[in-house]
Design an enzyme around this catalytic site. Structure first.
Site, PDB file in Angstrom:
ATOM      1  N   HIS B 186       0.901  -1.174  -0.149  1.00 51.42           N
ATOM      2  CA  HIS B 186      -0.060  -0.104   0.062  1.00 51.42           C
ATOM      3  C   HIS B 186       0.666   1.134  -0.506  1.00 51.42           C
ATOM      4  CE1 HIS B 186      -4.602  -1.055   0.055  1.00 51.42           C
ATOM      5  NE2 HIS B 186      -3.575  -1.825   0.931  1.00 51.42           N
ATOM      6  N   GLY B 187       2.205   1.439   0.748  1.00 54.46           N
ATOM      7  CA  GLY B 187       2.844   2.590   0.548  1.00 54.46           C
ATOM      8  C   GLY B 187       3.167   3.142  -0.580  1.00 54.46           C
ATOM      9  N   ASP B 188       3.364   1.873  -2.113  1.00 47.20           N
ATOM     10  CA  ASP B 188       3.753   2.147  -2.779  1.00 47.20           C
ATOM     11  C   ASP B 188       2.444   3.409  -3.909  1.00 47.20           C
ATOM     12  OD1 ASP B 188       6.244   1.997  -3.868  1.00 47.20           O
ATOM     13  OD2 ASP B 188       5.382  -0.168  -3.204  1.00 47.20           O
ATOM     14  N   PRO B 189       1.203   3.162  -3.976  1.00 46.78           N
ATOM     15  CA  PRO B 189       0.274   4.028  -4.586  1.00 46.78           C
ATOM     16  C   PRO B 189       0.070   5.020  -3.403  1.00 46.78           C
ATOM     17  CG  PRO B 189      -1.033   1.668  -3.940  1.00 46.78           C
ATOM     18  CD  PRO B 189       0.664   1.595  -3.881  1.00 46.78           C
ATOM     19  N   GLY B 192       2.415   7.784  -4.227  1.00 50.30           N
ATOM     20  CA  GLY B 192       2.038   7.991  -5.856  1.00 50.30           C
ATOM     21  C   GLY B 192       0.861   9.429  -6.081  1.00 50.30           C
TER      22      GLY B 192
END
Lengths: 413, 427
Positions: B186-189, B192
């Site tokens: 989840h940290g990525d989207p 972003g």
């Protein structure tokens, strides 16, 4: 403290989680956000605990609470206008505000704005440049448009739940409502794009953002491997999909995240864990570790359960490995990295008192006042001042509407 | 290069995109969806690791039918779902001629974005101050795991680690068991998406003031921002949040319940008293609605296990979609746990065009997640598939920088650009 979006006028008809997180980002960047709340009940999220006053459960009673953790966090730097949208006078005031607004954000169930006589086509007539952002569970169209959903159901229908949890147990949702919060974030980005377009062309528009679709948009390989090869992704518990020594493990004082990889770094993992057996050639490749996953875990665990999470995290990081640890709320508030970067802000609230809030999710350089940090509003706190600043209403006009029961002015504390 | 789209919100902006994996690429994906011109720049020695290994094993499901093919780096679904409508170029920054080309690219770009390990670009001599010499009003987005300052600035982080370091994993898991990671990172989207919105605010600010800026993104801070309510709750109660499984602190019952078929589940959430009553009647179980053991929220919480058992017995012989229909008709929040094939076949998502079919030259027709929202005036669309490695070198270097065919050939021959990877350390 102007903020990057100083001067942008936002009419905020959102409630609960997804919509308010979108407008929290707008108000945080300095936009002038008027949160329209029902004069008695306010935003429904006001009623959800815990509360600073010590009530730990959903509140009851007649006055909308001011000190719930969810409300306080999701509504920082907004102004509250208590306005009855069901009344014809209330609708008239709302239309006047909409004529002045750059952005209107709402997350009623689809059709809710129409029933209030505030459809996009109506609003477009009085303000062609208006950006109207509509956030809903499943979108403004489609067969599930009118379905009811909580976070649990959105996480399930969005495909994320199928891949979270243990294979032999029921599918699991996240502890935090990440579908709703993530959709709120995307709504913020979509709104910004539409605002830039409206400012360049004079043309507003409606954005239709579905929370469930946010979930489907971030499935990444969990969807792609089915699309590409027909192979389904499944639940793998705390192990990375198709990986070993890659996931959450217990340690002495909590849990740590071990990430083995890339392959040429594996000897470092073996060295940190102090077990020669881990240098076995069988474990050198990702495929080899996967094949012998239980054995690899068994060699790692003695080191892990004898050491503290922060020590393991740092031992990995100092060796160039992306280890992590499962932070508690206490850990977060005490985290040296966050404190060093002055991430948190303390806000004083007349009912909730002083609390430490996470600050800007993203910080432009210090010389630019990008964000404003202000507490959440009391219900109706800004009714009079906002109608004055947006519509130049006189005190007498406001009083008249208060007498009619269309508005209320918060008394302050 | 393609004719720029007529009416898309960000069509006037060019982003030089050095970002990799997911967090940065999700930001620039949203920009591409909104019509921005994204120049995705990779190195032949270290390309975006989402393209997968240079010589992967056969049978990995991320490749079409598990077949990596002759150019596996162009056939990986992880990569190909995140870079549609972007231009793909290659360039070696370790070589002088490559640096000269890079500086010219910077000079014609509105934004440079990267999510390298902190300090990587700086070690190549490119600080924000240096980049601004080539483009005075540049907006530079730097998104390392922990930001560009502080004791952990050089630490590595992945989206999966951010779920842990932000406290998300602490709250996720079965009751009475340990923390659980999500099925994705989840940290990525999250990072972003935050970055996309803030970057648009920065572009708007530049339009008004003429000034660029440096945007320091800590992926961790971006993730902790979603934990705010629980950070406040902890200060109010002095208690760490308990892992609740699928239950809610605000209502009961809520869970995923087994259905007919293998690994088939339906989620049900009785979010208030009326919906509990509706649920109880809809099950047709005699006496359930009036059972004193479940009469109040407190009682249902107390006897949640028993209630789960009763509901689970009712669901276990029926199809997940069928139960959903019954409950939605009764006004009860419910929904099947959808799997990959279900998502692509689902009537609602088909009706809304949630997934789009795109023809990739080395993959063929496949389905991908599309643009994650609809816009009435600027609908937009996926304009072309994710680029193969270095696919747009000629177009970009010729049409944007004015390099001649001979000059481009020279770059190619000296290994500064190209379409075949040269690195072996790509994971």
């Amino acid at each position: 403290m102007p903020g990057l979006l100083e001067g942008v006028k936002v009419l905020d008809l959102t409630h609960y989680i997804a919509g308010p997180y979108c407008t929290k980002l707008l108000s945080g960047l300095g936009a002038d956000v008027l949160k329209i709340e029902h004069p008695k009940r306010g935003d429904g999220v006001r009623w959800l605990g815990p509360f600073a006053s010590g009530k730990t459960d959903s509140a009851s009673g007649t006055n909308a609470p001011e000190d719930g953790a969810w409300f306080l966090y999701l509504n920082t730097a907004k102004q509250s206008v208590a306005l009855d949208l069901q009344s014809s006078e209330g609708r008239r005031v709302l239309l006047e505000l909409a004529a002045k607004a750059d952005i209107l954000v709402e997350n009623f169930a689809p059709g809710g704005m129409d029933r209030l006589g505030l459809s996009y086509s109506e609003l477009h007539k009085i303000n062609p440049a208006l950006v109207m952002t509509s956030i809903s569970n499943f979108g403004q169209t489609g067969p599930y448009r009118d379905w009811k959903a909580a976070e649990l159901n959105l996480y399930a229908l969005g495909g994320l739940m199928n891949i979270t949890g243990e294979p032999e147990q029921e599918p699991l949702k996240e502890g935090m409502p990440l579908a709703q919060l993530g959709a709120g974030q995307n709504a913020f980005a979509a709104t910004m794009a539409a605002l830039m377009y409206a400012e360049e062309t004079g043309e507003g528009q409606q954005i239709d953002l579905a929370i469930a679709e946010y979930a489907t948009n971030i499935l990444e390989n969990a969807l792609m491997q089915y699309s590409y090869s027909g192979q389904e992704y499944s639940r793998v518990g705390n192990r990375g999909y198709g990986r070993a020594a890659w996931g959450i493990y217990p340690c002495l004082d909590g849990h740590v995240g071990i990430i083995a990889g890339p392959d040429h770094r594996w000897p470092e993992v073996a060295r940190i864990m102090g077990r020669e057996e881990l240098s076995d050639p069988r474990f050198l490749s990702r495929a080899g570790r996967l094949e012998n996953a239980d054995e690899v875990d068994a060699y790692m665990l003695p080191f892990l359960v004898e050491n503290n999470k922060v020590d393991i995290f740092k031992a990995g990081q100092e060796s160039g490995l992306g280890f992590s640890f499962v932070a508690t709320m206490k850990d977060i508030l005490e985290m040296e990295q966050l404190l060093d970067r002055a991430y948190f802000v303390e806000l004083d609230h007349p009912v909730a008192g002083k609390l430490i809030y996470p600050g800007a999710p993203i910080m432009p350089e210090e010389s630019i006042d990008a964000w404003v940090f202000q507490r959440a509003p009391l219900l109706g706190e800004h009714t009079t001042s906002a109608l004055d600043s947006w519509l130049s209403y006189s005190e007498a006009q406001v009083s008249e509407l208060i007498t009619q029961g269309v508005l209320t002015q918060g008394q302050g504390v | 290069m393609e004719t720029p789209p007529k009416n898309m919100p960000l069509k006037n902006y060019r982003v030089l995109d050095l970002s990799r994996i997911w967090a940065g690429p999700y930001c620039t994906k949203l920009f591409a969806d909104m019509g921005a011109e994204i120049i995705k720049m990779e190195s032949l020695s270290v390309y975006d690791s989402h393209r997968g290994p240079v010589t992967p094993a056969r049978g990995i499901a991320a490749y079409p039918d598990g077949e990596p093919g002759e150019e596996p780096w162009n056939r990986n679904g992880w990569f190909n779902c995140l870079h549609m409508s972007k231009y793909g170029i290659t360039l070696e920054l370790t070589k002088d001629e490559g640096r000269r080309v890079f500086e010219r690219l910077v000079s014609i770009s509105d934004v440079v974005i990267e999510n390298f390990r902190q300090g990587s670009l700086e070690r190549l001599g490119y600080t924000y101050q240096e980049l601004r010499k080539h483009r005075p009003d540049l907006i530079y987005v730097s998104m390392p795991a922990f930001g560009n300052t502080g004791p952990w600035k050089g630490y590595l982080g992945y989206g999966i680690g951010q779920e842990q370091l932000s406290g998300m994993a602490h709250m996720t898991g079965y009751r009475g068991e340990g923390p659980m990671k999500s099925g994705i990172n989840h940290g990525d989207p999250i990072t972003g998406s935050h970055a996309a919105g803030v970057l648009m605010a920065a572009l708007r600010h530049r339009r008004k003031t003429g000034k660029g800026m440096f945007i320091d993104v800590s992926q961790q801070e971006s993730s902790v921002a979603l934990m705010g309510p629980e950070v406040l709750a902890y200060q109010m109660t002095g208690q760490e949040p308990e892992r609740q499984g699928n239950r809610s602190g605000w209502y009961a019952p809520a869970n995923s319940y087994p259905c007919a078929g293998e690994d088939r589940w339906v989620t049900i959430a009785a979010t208030n008293e009326e919906r509990w009553q509706n649920l109880a009647y809809a099950t047709g179980i005699a006496g359930l609605a009036d059972d004193p053991k479940f009469a109040t929220l407190e009682k249902r919480r107390e006897n949640h296990d028993e209630l789960d058992r009763i509901i689970g017995e009712w669901t276990s012989s029926q199809e997940a979609y069928a139960i959903t229909e019954i409950l939605q008709n009764a006004g009860v929040p419910a929904g099947p746990v959808l799997r990959g094939p279900d998502l692509l076949a689902d009537a609602h998502y088909k009706d809304r065009g949630t997934f789009v079919t795109v023809d990739h030259p080395q993959v063929g027709l496949k389905q991908y997640p599309g643009i994650p929202w609809r816009m009435s005036a600027t609908p937009g669309q996926v304009r072309w598939p994710s680029p193969t490695l270095g696919q747009h070198n000629r177009e970009v270097y010729n049409e944007l920088l004015g390099l001649t065919g001979i000059e481009i050939d020279q770059l190619d021959e000296t290994g500064i650009i190209g379409t075949k990877p040269t690195g072996s350390r790509i994971i």
